[in-house]
Design an enzyme around this catalytic site. Structure first.
Site, PDB file in Angstrom:
ATOM      1  N   CYS A 117     -39.951 119.140 119.091  1.00 21.67           N
ATOM      2  CA  CYS A 117     -39.114 120.330 119.218  1.00 21.67           C
ATOM      3  C   CYS A 117     -37.753 120.120 118.565  1.00 21.67           C
ATOM      4  O   CYS A 117     -36.827 120.851 118.824  1.00 21.67           O
ATOM      5  CB  CYS A 117     -38.959 120.732 120.679  1.00 21.67           C
ATOM      6  SG  CYS A 117     -38.139 119.495 121.678  1.00 21.67           S
ATOM      7  N   GLY A 152     -34.926 118.759  79.873  1.00 19.98           N
ATOM      8  CA  GLY A 152     -33.617 118.622  79.224  1.00 19.98           C
ATOM      9  C   GLY A 152     -32.871 117.374  79.619  1.00 19.98           C
ATOM     10  O   GLY A 152     -31.734 117.154  79.188  1.00 19.98           O
ATOM     11  N   MET A 188     -33.890 114.176  79.164  1.00 23.10           N
ATOM     12  CA  MET A 188     -34.058 112.991  78.324  1.00 23.10           C
ATOM     13  C   MET A 188     -34.168 113.368  76.849  1.00 23.10           C
ATOM     14  O   MET A 188     -34.010 114.519  76.479  1.00 23.10           O
ATOM     15  CB  MET A 188     -35.228 112.166  78.842  1.00 23.10           C
ATOM     16  CG  MET A 188     -34.850 111.527  80.189  1.00 23.10           C
ATOM     17  SD  MET A 188     -36.092 110.424  80.779  1.00 23.10           S
ATOM     18  CE  MET A 188     -37.488 111.516  80.812  1.00 23.10           C
ATOM     19  N   LYS A 247     -46.309 114.612  79.688  1.00 27.77           N
ATOM     20  CA  LYS A 247     -46.544 115.119  78.340  1.00 27.77           C
ATOM     21  C   LYS A 247     -47.645 114.328  77.634  1.00 27.77           C
ATOM     22  O   LYS A 247     -48.586 114.901  77.076  1.00 27.77           O
ATOM     23  CB  LYS A 247     -45.239 115.044  77.527  1.00 27.77           C
ATOM     24  CG  LYS A 247     -45.385 115.613  76.138  1.00 27.77           C
ATOM     25  CD  LYS A 247     -44.076 115.556  75.338  1.00 27.77           C
ATOM     26  CE  LYS A 247     -42.962 116.213  76.118  1.00 27.77           C
ATOM     27  NZ  LYS A 247     -41.872 116.692  75.250  1.00 27.77           N
ATOM     28  N   ARG A 274     -48.679 121.913  80.127  1.00 26.68           N
ATOM     29  CA  ARG A 274     -48.576 121.370  81.496  1.00 26.68           C
ATOM     30  C   ARG A 274     -48.804 122.511  82.469  1.00 26.68           C
ATOM     31  O   ARG A 274     -48.724 123.688  82.090  1.00 26.68           O
ATOM     32  CB  ARG A 274     -47.210 120.739  81.725  1.00 26.68           C
ATOM     33  CG  ARG A 274     -46.105 121.734  81.596  1.00 26.68           C
ATOM     34  CD  ARG A 274     -44.729 121.115  81.710  1.00 26.68           C
ATOM     35  NE  ARG A 274     -43.787 122.194  81.401  1.00 26.68           N
ATOM     36  CZ  ARG A 274     -42.501 122.015  81.167  1.00 26.68           C
ATOM     37  NH1 ARG A 274     -41.979 120.811  81.152  1.00 26.68           N
ATOM     38  NH2 ARG A 274     -41.726 123.041  80.916  1.00 26.68           N
ATOM     39  N   TYR A 320     -48.659 119.920 118.437  1.00 26.56           N
ATOM     40  CA  TYR A 320     -47.944 121.117 117.986  1.00 26.56           C
ATOM     41  C   TYR A 320     -46.571 120.759 117.445  1.00 26.56           C
ATOM     42  O   TYR A 320     -46.041 119.678 117.722  1.00 26.56           O
ATOM     43  CB  TYR A 320     -47.818 122.157 119.117  1.00 26.56           C
ATOM     44  CG  TYR A 320     -46.925 121.746 120.260  1.00 26.56           C
ATOM     45  CD1 TYR A 320     -45.543 121.973 120.222  1.00 26.56           C
ATOM     46  CD2 TYR A 320     -47.446 121.133 121.388  1.00 26.56           C
ATOM     47  CE1 TYR A 320     -44.726 121.596 121.258  1.00 26.56           C
ATOM     48  CE2 TYR A 320     -46.634 120.739 122.444  1.00 26.56           C
ATOM     49  CZ  TYR A 320     -45.279 120.979 122.369  1.00 26.56           C
ATOM     50  OH  TYR A 320     -44.453 120.590 123.394  1.00 26.56           O
ATOM     51  N   SER A 339     -42.632 115.704 124.412  1.00 22.98           N
ATOM     52  CA  SER A 339     -42.093 116.513 123.318  1.00 22.98           C
ATOM     53  C   SER A 339     -41.035 115.677 122.618  1.00 22.98           C
ATOM     54  O   SER A 339     -40.048 115.273 123.238  1.00 22.98           O
ATOM     55  CB  SER A 339     -41.502 117.805 123.863  1.00 22.98           C
ATOM     56  OG  SER A 339     -40.980 118.561 122.801  1.00 22.98           O
ATOM     57  N   HIS A 390     -23.023 122.249 114.467  1.00 23.79           N
ATOM     58  CA  HIS A 390     -23.380 123.228 115.499  1.00 23.79           C
ATOM     59  C   HIS A 390     -23.664 124.589 114.873  1.00 23.79           C
ATOM     60  O   HIS A 390     -24.696 125.212 115.150  1.00 23.79           O
ATOM     61  CB  HIS A 390     -22.232 123.331 116.512  1.00 23.79           C
ATOM     62  CG  HIS A 390     -22.465 124.367 117.571  1.00 23.79           C
ATOM     63  ND1 HIS A 390     -22.027 125.654 117.460  1.00 23.79           N
ATOM     64  CD2 HIS A 390     -23.138 124.283 118.738  1.00 23.79           C
ATOM     65  CE1 HIS A 390     -22.396 126.323 118.525  1.00 23.79           C
ATOM     66  NE2 HIS A 390     -23.076 125.520 119.328  1.00 23.79           N
ATOM     67  N   ARG A 406     -40.623 111.575  71.495  1.00 22.16           N
ATOM     68  CA  ARG A 406     -40.195 112.373  72.640  1.00 22.16           C
ATOM     69  C   ARG A 406     -40.430 111.606  73.935  1.00 22.16           C
ATOM     70  O   ARG A 406     -41.436 110.926  74.095  1.00 22.16           O
ATOM     71  CB  ARG A 406     -41.023 113.669  72.744  1.00 22.16           C
ATOM     72  CG  ARG A 406     -40.815 114.662  71.632  1.00 22.16           C
ATOM     73  CD  ARG A 406     -41.781 115.824  71.834  1.00 22.16           C
ATOM     74  NE  ARG A 406     -42.006 116.553  70.611  1.00 22.16           N
ATOM     75  CZ  ARG A 406     -41.426 117.721  70.323  1.00 22.16           C
ATOM     76  NH1 ARG A 406     -40.611 118.280  71.201  1.00 22.16           N
ATOM     77  NH2 ARG A 406     -41.673 118.320  69.190  1.00 22.16           N
TER      78      ARG A 406
END
Lengths: 898, 898
Positions: free
Chosen positions: B856, B100, B102, B22, B335, B876, B788, B451, B91
Site C-alpha cells: 500500500c 542524435g 552519437m 541499427k 527499427r 494485490y 501489507s 507531502h 555510424r
C-alpha cells in the site's frame, strides 16, 4: 504416554529443564547416597500442560498415585494414617532459581485424625498441633489464597494474650485454639471446610504451585532476570523431616565457601528446634556452624563431609538447606550458590588451584558484568544516607561534587579544583565540556541510551539519568525534588550503579581491581589486605587467560589522545571508532559554524582551510597515543545543525530582540545563524543530511578531513613512528557512495604521500549502519577494505526507533508488556539487527574473503552481544575505554563457550 | 579470439546487444533480401574493450581489414581508388536508441585524388566536390572535435557571396574553394593535415564513434532514460549511396503507420536530390510519400512493398530511412518505431485485428505510463503561453485557478464556486482542506515525494512542487517569481506533466480516455471523432485483457467515501489502505487535541468517547461505498504532535504575547497547548511515538477506533449489506506488539458483535514497514491474517532517508552522480527494500501458507514496481485512485511478461 513423575532416585542434576533446579539436585544427592528424605518430582512439562489447558494432564493423577504408593512403601507410613502418618512437603522448583517467588506447603497429610497419630508417634503433643497449625496457615494462604494477615494476626493475638514474643511460648491449648480459629477463618474466607482428605490436600497444593508460576510478581521477576515465561515449574513432593522436635533437632542453611567474600571454608546459619521458614523469617538469632560443632559434633561432622562431597561433585560453591531431626541429618536442597562479583573471581581461581576445574571452566564461572562491578568505585556501605530520589543507573560509579547547572560553570569550578556534578534537564553536545569537567552527570530526562548516558559511559563517568522527580531550572541554577531544593554549590552524591541520588557527601571506597587494570598487579596488591590481594590476583589470572583464549580483538572508541591513552592502558588493541565531530566543539565551534553558514564556495573553503592544521594536530596526538595499533577515524557524521543553536530557542531570542527594538552586530549575527538553522532544519535529522551525504554534498568537507588524516600519518611516519590509520565512511547505503568517497580519498592520499615523499597504505572502509548497507554488503565489499558495524544506528533504523525520543516513554511500557526482555540498544537484537549483521558478514566475505570486520556500537561492550559477535565471526569489537577489560573477559568467555 | 566484426549478412535482429539496434536491423534486412548497401558492423564488445583500455582491442584492426576487403570485392570498388572509389559511412548504433546523441561520418574514402575519380565516375563534378566538402566538415567536427561553427560559418559566407539561401546554389568552384578553406581550418585547429589515407580516415572515424559513447551529453541522456552506462555502442561501416545525384535521386524517412496518431497507412517525408542530413536539418521543404508516388512510381512501389514486408516481419510499426540513387531504392535503416501514447494503443489493437500479434503481445506494446498520459487533461497545445517558471512535475494534469495562499481562503473561495490554485512554501496535514478545495497545488519547496506531491497524487490532483524560483509570503498573501508578483486572486495555470507554471488562464482539453474509464465505453465514444473512438476502444480492449490476465488484484488507497467511490469507478477491487488520521482533521481537530492535551485518564476518555460516533459514521460511509469488497483500515499512525501547532511558531507566539504583557484565555490555551507540544516534542518523529506504539501507550485510543470500525460493520450487516472490513496495525516491529493489539481487538470484536447480535469475521493484519518486521516475518505471521507492505516507510528506514528532508537536496546530487538512476521512493529499490519484501513474503508464508499479502505504499502505482510485486508473489497492490487503471494494466503486463 508422557512420564510426568520422577522418583528422586530416577533423575540427575542435568535434568533441570524437566525437573527444575531443586528436583534435579535432590535426585543428584539421592544418587550420591546423601541423606535425602524420599520423595518425587512432578515435571515442568506437566506444569506447562496444566497452564495451557487450565487442567492437569490426564495421566498425572495416576502417576502421582503410583509415586505416592511407592513413597509410602519405602518409608513405611501412609498419608493420613491414624498412627504413623506420612507427612509431605510440596515445593516449587523451576529451571532457574526464583527465590521467594513461588509457593511451598509443608505438613501435607495432617488432618483432625492424623494429628492425633502424630501426637502419639512423636510423643510431642505441642509439636503435632504446631505442625497442624502451620499446615492450615500455609494451605490457607497459598492454596486457598486467603490473605496471610488473617492467620498472622490471629497468631499475634494468641501471643499477645500470653505476653509472648516467640511461637515457642504458646502451649498445646493455645495451638489447639489456633487450629480451631484457622479452620474457622478458612471456612469463612473460602466458603468451604479445610479439606480433611490428605490426597485432596496434596492435589490442591500441586495445583497451587503450578499456578504460582504465573503470578504477576513471578512474571515481573522473570522479565527482569530474562527468564523465559513459558518454562513452567516442577513440583517436589518430599517426605517431611522436622527440625522442631526439640533441642536435638534444628535446621540450617550453609555455603561450602563464603559467598560474600569467596573466603575458603564452609559458612552457614543454624537454628535449633526450628523449621526452615523460621530461619528465613529471622525470628530468632541463628547460630554459626562452629556453634553446631559444639552442640552436635556427629551431625556437624556429617554435614561437613556432605558439603565437601557436594563441592567436589559439583566442582563449585554449593549452598545447602538441611534439617537435623533428633540427631539425624537430612539434606533438603543443594544448588550451585550465588555469589558476589568478588567471590566469583576468588572462588574460580581457588578451584583452579584445587585442580577441580580448568582455567577455561574458571572463565565460565565469572562474567564481564561482575568485572565491571569490581572496577567501579562505590560508596561506603556503612555511611548514613539522605536519599533524594532515584533515577536510571546509566553509568556506574560513585560521584560526589557540588551541583552545577551549566557547562561553563562546571568548567570554571573544576578548573579551580572543585569537584562538581553537572545537573541538566537533558544534555546535548554543547555540554561536553561540562561533562568532561564533572565527576558525575545527573539528568531529569532521557533513558539509558540518551546523550548523557552514552557519552558518560563512553568516558567511564558516573551518570544517573531520567530522574523524573527532578525539576531542573537551568536559568535559575536550581533544581527541586520532592519539595527540596538543590542550589548551585550544594554537594550531592550519585550512585551510578543503583541510580540513587543523595544529599551531601558520601564516602567513596576505591576499587583495587581498577587500580590493577590501570596500573598493573604489583601496584594493586601493595597496601591492601591479603583477601583483596587474592581477589586482584584472581582477576589478573582470569583476564590473562581470556586474553590468551579470545579470537576477537578488543579496540576502543576514543576521540581524543587522552581517551586513547587510557584505553590502551586498559588493554585496547587499537581505536575502532574516532568520532571527528567531537573535534569541532569548544573553541573550534566558530570555525565549523563558518563552514556551515558560508554562503559561497570561497567563504566555505577559507573556513575549511582554517580547520586543517587543528584537525591534523588532533590526529597526530591520537596516532601517537596508539602508535603501532590500528586507528579507525570516521569522517564527519552528524547533521550540521547539531553545531548550531536550537531552532526554537534562537527563534524566540530573535523575535524578542526585534520586539524590543534592539539592533546591533549581535542580533545581526543571530539573524544570520537563524537563517542557516532554518535552511538546515530537518524534521528527522537522524534520517537526513548526514554521514556520507554531507561528504558528497558539501565540497571540500571530507577532503579537509582526509588530508588532515593523511598528513598526520605522514608526519608520524617521518618521525620513525608506526601510524596505522584507517579511514571510515559513515552512513553508506549504496556502494556508489563509497566508490565516490574512495576515489576522492585515494587521490588525496596519492597527492599527500607524494608531497611528503613517503609510501603508505591507508585502508578505506565503511560503517555498516543502515539496513540497506547490510542487505547489499556483497556489493559494498567491492569498495571497502573493512566493515565496522554501527549497531546503534542499525538498531534505530531496523526497529524504526529513535533512541533519544522513544526510549524513556516506550521502553518502560514495552518492557512491562514483555515486548522486550531488554532494550535492543543494550543487548543486540539477534533476530532483527543481528540477522542483518550475519547477512553482511557472510555476503561481504563472499565478495572479499577475509574482509576485516568489527563493531563499534554501544553493543561492543555488552557481554551478551560480544558472544553474538564472536559467533558470527567478527574480527574485533570496539567499546568505550572503561568497557575494554569487560570486553576482553567476555571475548575470552565467548571463545571458550562456542 | 573474439569476433569483433560482423558482415551485414552474418547478424540478425535479435543481436542488438552485440551489434546495436541499427546493425542488427541492417543485418535482418540484408537477410530478408531487401536492398541494403553492403557493409559490416563492429561490435559493442569492441567498444567496451576500447573504452576500458583507451585502445582498440588487438585483433580489431585485422578484422576490419578483412571485412573491408570482402566489402571491396563484393561491390567491385576500392577505398581511395583513383577511378571507382568506394565510399563508406561510419555510424554509431547502440543497443537502445539514443537519437542524435552519437556520431556519424559520411563519405569516408574521399581525398584529393579519389575525388577526381568520383567526378569521372559519377559524371557530376559538383556532386563529387560537394561530397568531399561534406566529408571534411563532418570529419573536422566529429573526429577532430573542431567547433562546428568554423565550418558552417565558412559555408554561410560562401552562400552570402552568392546571395544564395541553399547549398544547391553553390557551383563547383565555390565548393572547391570551400574544400580548400575547410582543409586550412582543419590544419589550423588540429595542428595537422586532413588525413588523406582512406584507412586512416576510417580508423579515426571508428574511434570517434567509440568515444562518442562517453560524452557528457550521452551519459546524461542514458541516466534520464535509465540505460546502463556500460553497454557501449556498435559501429556500422556501410557502402555510401547517394540521394544527391540529381533529380532521379533523393532520400527520405517513413513510418509504416502514423506514429503520432496511430492511423493506418504509411507516412513519411521525401527530399529529392539530397542526402540524409539535409532532411534532418530541415533546410528545404519535404515531399510526402504520395508526391514520391507521382515522381518515381517504381521506387514508391518498391518502398511500399519493403515497408509492408518489414511490418509483417517485425509485426509492429517500423520506421525506415531510405535513399534513391538514380532510380534505385536503398534501405539505410529500420527499427521498431517510437510512437505517442495514443498511437501505441491504437496500433496494438490494429495489429491484433490484422492477426499479426496476440492480445498478450499487444499488452506488451503499451505501458501504464502511456495510459496515465492519456488520462490526464492537458492544456491546449495551440494556445499562447506566458511561462513564469518551472518546478517539479509532481502530479500530472492541467489546473487553472486563482492563486490563494492559505487553506481557509481556498475553502471559502471554492465554496462560492471559484476555481483556486493553492500556493504554499510547502504543505502539511493542515493544508488538506485547501488541497481538497483546490484545482491544483503549487509549492516552492519539497520533492516529488513531499507531502504536497504524495497527497496530490493520492487525490489525482495536479501538483507542481519544488519551484525554487518562487518566493511565497503566506502572511502577505503574495508570491514572487523573477521579479513578477503573484497576488491573491491572480489566475495561474499549472501543467502537472511538465512542471510549467503559466500566468493567466490556458484552455484545457479533456481526455476521452478518462471519460471512458470513469463513465464507460458508451459515454466515451459519443461525440468524439472516429479516430478518438478507435483509441478509446483500443484502451478498453487492452485494459479488459489486462484484467483477464492479471494475477494481482488492484485496490486503492482511500480515506473518504468519495475517494472510495471514485476508486471503485476506476476499477479498484477494494481499499488497501484507509488512513484514519485524515479523519481527525478539520472540525474534529479540537476533539483529537483534547485527547492529546488531556492530563488525566478521565479527561482523555471523555474526548475519545466524543470521537466515537464521528469515526463510526466515517466507516459506515466508507464501507457503503465499497460494499462487498475488502476495506483495510489502518489504526492511527502519525505522531500526535502532527495534530498540534509547530513548536517554534507557537513558542515565538507565546513569548511575544508574554513580552507584550498580554493575558487572557487565548494565551492560557496557547500555553497549555505549548506544554503538550513540548511534552510530545521529538527530535525524529518518524522514528518516534507513532503507530502501534501510540496504541500501546495511550489507553483507549486504538480501542475507540476498533470499536468504531466494528460497530460500523455491524450496522452495515444489519442493513443487509456486505461489509468486508480488515483492521491493520501500523509500524509493528515485533510480533508481541501485534499480539497485544490483536488480543485487545478480538475482545472488542467479540463484545460488539455480541451487543449487536451478529456474527462477523474481522481479519487483523499488519503493515510490514520496518526492516525488523520483514526480518522477523516468520514470527509476525503467527499473529497476522494479512501483511501489507508499507514500502514508503520501509524505504525510509532501509535507506535511512527521511523523504521530506533529504529528497530535494540529496537526490539531485545522487541522481547526477549516478548513485541512483531513479529515486527509490518512485520505483522500489529491488536490491535493498525489495530484498526485505522477498524475505517477508517467503518466510511469512512458511509460517502461514497462503497468507494474504499486498502493498500500500506509493510503489503500488508504479509500473516497474508492480512487475516486482507480481514476481515476488504478492496478492494485490493498492495505489491512489487515479493510478488504479495504470496498475490494472501493468499487473496484466506483469502476468504476461513473467
Amino acid at each position: 504416554m508422557a512420564k510426568y513423575v520422577y522418583d528422586f532416585s530416577e533423575g540427575d542434576k542435568d535434568q533441570k529443564a524437566l525437573l527444575g533446579g531443586k528436583g534435579a539436585n535432590l535426585a543428584e544427592m539421592t544418587n550420591l547416597g546423601l541423606p535425602v528424605p524420599p520423595g518425587f518430582t512432578i515435571t515442568t512439562e506437566a506444569c506447562r500442560e496444566f497452564l495451557a489447558d487450565e487442567a492437569e494432564p490426564a495421566e498425572l493423577h495416576v502417576q502421582v498415585t503410583m509415586a505416592l504408593r511407592q513413597l509410602e512403601d519405602s518409608v513405611g507410613r501412609r498419608l493420613g494414617d491414624l498412627h504413623e502418618p506420612l507427612l509431605v512437603s510440596v515445593r516449587s522448583g523451576a529451571r532457574y532459581s526464583m527465590p521467594g517467588m513461588m509457593d511451598t506447603v509443608l505438613n501435607i497429610g495432617l488432618n483432625d485424625a492424623s494429628v492425633k497419630g502424630l501426637v502419639k508417634e512423636s510423643g510431642d503433643e505441642r509439636f503435632a498441633w504446631d505442625s497442624y497449625r502451620r499446615l492450615l496457615q500455609m494451605f490457607g494462604k497459598t492454596v486457598l489464597e486467603i490473605p496471610g494477615e488473617v492467620f498472622s494476626d490471629a497468631l499475634d493475638e494468641a501471643k499477645r494474650k500470653r505476653n509472648a514474643t516467640s511461637d515457642l511460648s504458646l502451649d498445646v491449648e493455645d495451638l489447639k485454639a489456633l487450629v480451631r480459629t484457622f479452620k474457622r477463618e478458612i471456612r469463612e474466607h473460602s466458603g468451604a471446610e479445610f479439606p480433611q482428605h490428605p490426597r485432596e490436600q496434596l492435589d490442591l497444593a500441586i495445583r497451587a504451585v503450578f499456578h504460582s508460576w504465573n503470578t504477576e510478581r513471578a512474571r515481573l521477576y522473570r522479565r527482569r532476570e530474562r527468564i523465559p515465561q513459558e518454562l513452567g515449574t516442577a513440583v517436589n513432593v518430599c517426605t517431611m523431616v522436622f527440625g522442631n522436635l526439640g533441642e536435638t533437632s534444628g535446621t540450617g542453611v550453609a555455603f561450602t565457601r563464603d559467598p560474600a567474600s569467596g573466603k575458603i571454608g564452609a559458612y552457614g546459619d543454624y537454628l535449633s528446634n526450628a523449621q526452615g521458614e523460621d530461619v528465613v523469617a529471622g525470628i530468632r538469632n541463628t547460630l554459626s556452624l562452629d556453634d553446631l560443632a559444639q552442640l552436635d559434633p556427629p551431625s556437624h561432622r556429617e554435614l561437613t563431609k556432605v558439603m565437601r562431597r557436594l563441592e567436589t561433585h559439583y566442582r563449585d560453591l554449593c549452598d545447602v538447606e538441611f534439617t537435623i531431626e533428633r540427631g539425624k541429618l537430612w539434606m533438603l536442597q543443594t544448588r550451585v550458590g550465588k555469589r558476589t562479583a568478588g567471590a566469583a573471581f576468588r572462588i574460580a581461581a581457588q578451584l583452579v588451584d584445587e585442580q577441580l576445574i580448568t582455567l577455561d571452566e574458571a572463565l565460565e564461572r565469572v562474567s564481564g558484568g561482575q568485572l565491571a562491578q569490581l572496577m567501579f568505585p562505590q560508596f561506603d556501605s556503612g555511611a548514613a544516607r539522605d536519599l533524594l530520589t532515584t533515577g536510571m543507573a546509566a553509568s556506574p560509579g560513585a560521584a560526589v561534587g557540588r551541583a552545577v547547572f551549566d557547562s561553563s560553570t562546571a568548567g570554571e569550578w573544576a578548573a579551580r579544583g572543585e569537584r562538581v556534578v553537572l545537573v541538566r534537564r537533558e544534555t546535548n553536545p554543547d555540554d561536553l565540556e561540562g561533562m568532561i569537567a564533572a565527576e558525575g552527570i545527573l539528568t531529569a530526562r532521557g533513558g539509558k541510551t540518551s546523550h548523557a548516558a552514552v557519552v558518560a559511559r563512553g568516558m567511564g563517568k558516573t551518570c544517573v539519568c531520567g530522574a523524573e522527580a527532578l525539576e531542573v531550572d537551568a536559568i535559575a541554577k536550581k533544581a527541586w525534588v520532592g519539595g527540596r531544593a538543590i542550589n548551585e554549590g550544594d554537594v550531592i552524591s550519585l550512585d551510578g550503579s543503583t541510580g540513587e541520588i543523595f544529599a551531601g557527601e558520601l564516602a567513596v571506597v576505591p576499587s583495587p581491581v581498577e587500580v590493577y587494570i590501570e596500573q598493573g598487579l604489583n601496584v594493586a596488591v601493595q597496601q591492601v589486605d591479603e583477601e583483596t590481594a587474592e581477589l586482584v590476583r584472581a582477576v589478573d589470572r582470569l583476564l590473562s587467560h581470556a586474553d590468551a583464549r579470545r579470537r576477537l580483538a578488543v579496540r576502543s572508541n576514543a576521540d581524543t589522545a587522552e581517551d586513547a591513552a587510557r584505553a590502551r592502558k586498559l588493554g585496547a588493541e587499537g581505536i575502532g571508532l574516532c568520532r571527528t565531530e567531537h573535534m569541532f566543539l569548544g573553541d573550534r565551534r566558530s570555525l565549523i559554524e563558518h563552514v556551515i553558514v558560508a554562503t559561497d564556495a570561497a567563504e566555505r573553503q577559507a573556513a575549511l582551510v582554517a580547520l586543517l592544521p587543528l584537525q591534523r594536530q588532533d590526529f597526530i596526538e591520537l596516532l601517537d597515543a596508539m602508535d603501532g595499533l590500528p586507528v579507525t577515524i570516521r569522517l564527519l557524521d552528524p547533521p550540521l545543525h547539531e553545531f548550531l543553536p536550537d531552532r526554537t530557542d534562537l527563534s524566540v531570542k530573535v523575535a524578542l530582540a526585534k520586539e524590543r527594538g534592539e539592533t546591533g552586530p549581535e542580533l545581526d549575527a543571530d539573524v544570520k545563524v537563524l537563517a542557516a538553522v532554518e535552511r538546515l532544519h530537518e524534521s528527522n535529522p537522524m534520517l537526513g543530511l548526514r554521514g556520507v551525504r554531507l561528504g558528497l554534498l558539501i565540497p571540500g568537507l571530507f577532503a579537509l578531513q582526509i588530508r588532515a588524516i593523511v598528513e598526520a600519518a605522514c608526519s608520524q611516519l617521518k618521525q620513525g613512528k608506526d601510524p596505522r590509520v584507517e579511514i571510515m565512511v559513515p552512513l553508506v547505503g549504496s556502494v556508489m557512495e563509497l566508490h565516490l568517497v574512495r576515489d576522492e580519498a585515494q587521490a588525496i592520499i596519492a597527492e599527500v604521500t607524494a608531497e611528503q615523499g613517503v609510501a603508505m597504505d591507508v585502508p578505506i572502509g565503511t560503517m555498516i549502519e543502515l539496513p540497506r548497507a547490510a542487505l547489499t554488503a556483497h556489493r559494498i565489499a567491492d569498495a571497502a577494505d573493512f566493515f565496522s558495524f554501527g549497531t546503534n544506528d542499525l538498531t534505530q533504523t531496523t526497529w524504526g526507533f529513535s533512541r533519544d525520543d522513544v526510549e524513556a516513554a516506550v521502553f518502560a511500557v514495552y518492557l512491562a508488556k514483555g515486548v522486550f526482555t531488554i532494550s535492543p540498544f543494550e543487548t543486540i537484537d539477534a533476530d532483527g539487527v543481528g540477522r542483518l549483521v550475519e547477512i553482511a558478514v557472510k555476503e561481504g566475505r563472499q565478495t572479499r574473503p577475509g574482509l576485516k570486520m568489527g563493531v563499534c556500537g554501544e553493543h561492543g561492550g555488552d557481554p551478551e552481544s560480544i558472544h553474538f559477535f564472536h559467533k558470527v565471526g567478527l574480527d574485533y569489537v570496539s567499546c568505550s575505554p572503561f568497557r575494554v577489560p569487560v570486553a576482553r573477559l567476555e571475548a575470552g568467555r565467548a571463545a571458550v563457550a562456542h
